[in-house]
Motif scaffolding. Structure first.
Motif, PDB file in Angstrom:
ATOM      1  N   GLU A   1       0.852  -1.201   0.000  1.00  0.00           N
ATOM      2  CA  GLU A   1       0.000   0.000   0.000  1.00  0.00           C
ATOM      3  C   GLU A   1       0.882   1.243   0.000  1.00  0.00           C
ATOM      4  O   GLU A   1       1.905   1.295   0.677  1.00  0.00           O
ATOM      5  N   PRO A   2       0.483   2.275  -0.723  1.00  0.00           N
ATOM      6  CA  PRO A   2       1.343   3.455  -0.852  1.00  0.00           C
ATOM      7  C   PRO A   2       1.253   4.429   0.320  1.00  0.00           C
ATOM      8  O   PRO A   2       0.265   4.478   1.049  1.00  0.00           O
ATOM      9  N   LEU A   3       2.317   5.198   0.435  1.00  0.00           N
ATOM     10  CA  LEU A   3       2.315   6.417   1.235  1.00  0.00           C
ATOM     11  C   LEU A   3       1.507   7.416   0.415  1.00  0.00           C
ATOM     12  O   LEU A   3       1.760   7.593  -0.777  1.00  0.00           O
ATOM     13  N   VAL A   4       0.509   8.064   1.035  1.00  0.00           N
ATOM     14  CA  VAL A   4      -0.328   9.024   0.317  1.00  0.00           C
ATOM     15  C   VAL A   4      -0.175  10.387   0.983  1.00  0.00           C
ATOM     16  O   VAL A   4      -0.326  10.521   2.202  1.00  0.00           O
ATOM     17  N   ILE A   5       0.143  11.371   0.150  1.00  0.00           N
ATOM     18  CA  ILE A   5       0.384  12.732   0.628  1.00  0.00           C
ATOM     19  C   ILE A   5      -0.554  13.685  -0.103  1.00  0.00           C
ATOM     20  O   ILE A   5      -0.668  13.636  -1.328  1.00  0.00           O
ATOM     21  N   ARG A   6      -1.223  14.538   0.663  1.00  0.00           N
ATOM     22  CA  ARG A   6      -2.029  15.608   0.067  1.00  0.00           C
ATOM     23  C   ARG A   6      -1.151  16.847  -0.046  1.00  0.00           C
ATOM     24  O   ARG A   6      -0.449  17.216   0.906  1.00  0.00           O
ATOM     25  N   VAL A   7      -1.166  17.487  -1.197  1.00  0.00           N
ATOM     26  CA  VAL A   7      -0.388  18.702  -1.410  1.00  0.00           C
ATOM     27  C   VAL A   7      -1.252  19.879  -0.954  1.00  0.00           C
ATOM     28  O   VAL A   7      -2.199  20.270  -1.631  1.00  0.00           O
ATOM     29  N   GLU A   8      -0.923  20.415   0.208  1.00  0.00           N
ATOM     30  CA  GLU A   8      -1.680  21.537   0.777  1.00  0.00           C
ATOM     31  C   GLU A   8      -1.359  22.832   0.049  1.00  0.00           C
ATOM     32  O   GLU A   8      -2.231  23.680  -0.132  1.00  0.00           O
TER      33      GLU A   8
ATOM     34  N   CYS B   1      -0.310   6.089   5.519  1.00  0.00           N
ATOM     35  CA  CYS B   1       1.021   5.477   5.480  1.00  0.00           C
ATOM     36  C   CYS B   1       0.937   4.138   6.219  1.00  0.00           C
ATOM     37  O   CYS B   1       1.313   4.045   7.388  1.00  0.00           O
ATOM     38  N   PRO B   2       0.431   3.105   5.540  1.00  0.00           N
ATOM     39  CA  PRO B   2       0.223   1.813   6.199  1.00  0.00           C
ATOM     40  C   PRO B   2       1.487   1.199   6.804  1.00  0.00           C
ATOM     41  O   PRO B   2       1.406   0.506   7.805  1.00  0.00           O
ATOM     42  N   PHE B   3       2.651   1.454   6.196  1.00  0.00           N
ATOM     43  CA  PHE B   3       3.880   0.839   6.689  1.00  0.00           C
ATOM     44  C   PHE B   3       4.561   1.670   7.766  1.00  0.00           C
ATOM     45  O   PHE B   3       5.503   1.203   8.395  1.00  0.00           O
ATOM     46  N   LEU B   4       4.120   2.896   8.005  1.00  0.00           N
ATOM     47  CA  LEU B   4       4.680   3.751   9.046  1.00  0.00           C
ATOM     48  C   LEU B   4       3.555   4.649   9.583  1.00  0.00           C
ATOM     49  O   LEU B   4       3.483   5.836   9.274  1.00  0.00           O
TER      50      LEU B   4
ATOM     51  N   ASP C   1       2.970   6.183  12.196  1.00  0.00           N
ATOM     52  CA  ASP C   1       3.354   7.409  12.912  1.00  0.00           C
ATOM     53  C   ASP C   1       3.336   8.638  11.997  1.00  0.00           C
ATOM     54  O   ASP C   1       3.227   9.762  12.469  1.00  0.00           O
ATOM     55  N   TRP C   2       3.490   8.421  10.701  1.00  0.00           N
ATOM     56  CA  TRP C   2       3.560   9.554   9.769  1.00  0.00           C
ATOM     57  C   TRP C   2       2.198  10.176   9.473  1.00  0.00           C
ATOM     58  O   TRP C   2       2.130  11.312   9.033  1.00  0.00           O
ATOM     59  N   VAL C   3       1.104   9.438   9.666  1.00  0.00           N
ATOM     60  CA  VAL C   3      -0.219   9.972   9.330  1.00  0.00           C
ATOM     61  C   VAL C   3      -0.466  11.245  10.144  1.00  0.00           C
ATOM     62  O   VAL C   3      -0.296  11.274  11.360  1.00  0.00           O
ATOM     63  N   GLY C   4      -0.815  12.304   9.426  1.00  0.00           N
ATOM     64  CA  GLY C   4      -1.073  13.596  10.057  1.00  0.00           C
ATOM     65  C   GLY C   4       0.147  14.501  10.150  1.00  0.00           C
ATOM     66  O   GLY C   4       0.024  15.675  10.471  1.00  0.00           O
ATOM     67  N   THR C   5       1.341  13.960   9.863  1.00  0.00           N
ATOM     68  CA  THR C   5       2.531  14.811   9.887  1.00  0.00           C
ATOM     69  C   THR C   5       2.563  15.651   8.615  1.00  0.00           C
ATOM     70  O   THR C   5       1.891  15.348   7.631  1.00  0.00           O
ATOM     71  N   ARG C   6       3.344  16.744   8.660  1.00  0.00           N
ATOM     72  CA  ARG C   6       3.320  17.710   7.564  1.00  0.00           C
ATOM     73  C   ARG C   6       4.724  18.102   7.109  1.00  0.00           C
ATOM     74  O   ARG C   6       5.302  19.047   7.627  1.00  0.00           O
ATOM     75  N   PRO C   7       5.255  17.411   6.105  1.00  0.00           N
ATOM     76  CA  PRO C   7       6.533  17.841   5.527  1.00  0.00           C
ATOM     77  C   PRO C   7       6.366  19.186   4.819  1.00  0.00           C
ATOM     78  O   PRO C   7       5.400  19.385   4.077  1.00  0.00           O
ATOM     79  N   THR C   8       7.293  20.111   5.074  1.00  0.00           N
ATOM     80  CA  THR C   8       7.234  21.434   4.443  1.00  0.00           C
ATOM     81  C   THR C   8       8.607  21.797   3.885  1.00  0.00           C
ATOM     82  O   THR C   8       9.640  21.481   4.485  1.00  0.00           O
ATOM     83  N   PHE C   9       8.584  22.431   2.738  1.00  0.00           N
ATOM     84  CA  PHE C   9       9.796  22.853   2.050  1.00  0.00           C
ATOM     85  C   PHE C   9       9.692  24.354   1.812  1.00  0.00           C
ATOM     86  O   PHE C   9       8.751  24.805   1.147  1.00  0.00           O
TER      87      PHE C   9
END
Length: 161
Positions: A55-62, A77-80, A82-90
């Motif tokens: 199953e894929p990691l799925v990210i919404r582009v805010e 993020c079925p394999f991790l 802990d990542w659900v709800g986290t927000r990577p920002t660049f």
């Protein structure tokens, strides 16, 4: 006592803000330094990354505002988990005509999470991969020989030279 500091790193890249933005928002760019993806890196889009899991990691582009910022929210993020709800920002800042500074912050990825050590080491690898992709034309994305060597070293505790 718990820590609430998010993972953050800053990278200088010999690339214009527009070129750096493309590496963060296009399927071709993301695959060259991080992981093959499908979907859309535009604001409101969704990206799917298959990272050796069924199953894929799925990210919404805010937000994807050229050329200064990209904000994601991890929605699955079925394999991790802990990542659900986290927000990577660049956040991209021009330094001069051919150099940019990238501040990467993974909001919610803190020492409180079990995966923090592994994830912070992985992000450090991928930020170097991003710089290499933009500066020398080749990164070390997921599944590349350099990434496989890093993962093997982590699994065995062997330092990478």
């Amino acid at each position: 006592m718990t820590s609430t500091a998010d993972y953050q790193t800053t990278v200088r890249v010999k690339a214009s803000p527009d070129v750096l933005f493309e590496a963060l928002t296009t399927i071709t760019g993301l695959a060259a330094w991080w992981n093959p993806a499908t979907g859309s890196g535009a604001t409101g889009g969704e990206l799917q990354f298959l990272m050796n899991a069924p199953e894929p990691l799925v990210i919404r582009v805010e937000e994807a505002t050229r050329p200064t910022s990209v904000r994601w929210t991890v929605i699955d993020c079925p394999f991790l988990p802990d990542w659900v709800g986290t927000r990577p920002t660049f956040t991209i800042t021009p330094v001069d005509g051919d150099t940019s500074e990238l501040v990467f912050r993974h909001r919610g990825l803190s020492e409180d999470l079990e995966c923090f050590g592994m994830c912070s080491r992985s992000w450090q690898h991928y930020m170097t991969s991003l710089r290499d992709y933009l500066e020398v034309g080749g990164g070390s994305p997921f599944g590349s020989p350099a990434d496989d060597a890093r993962r093997q070293a982590q699994a065995t505790g062997t330092p990478i030279h």
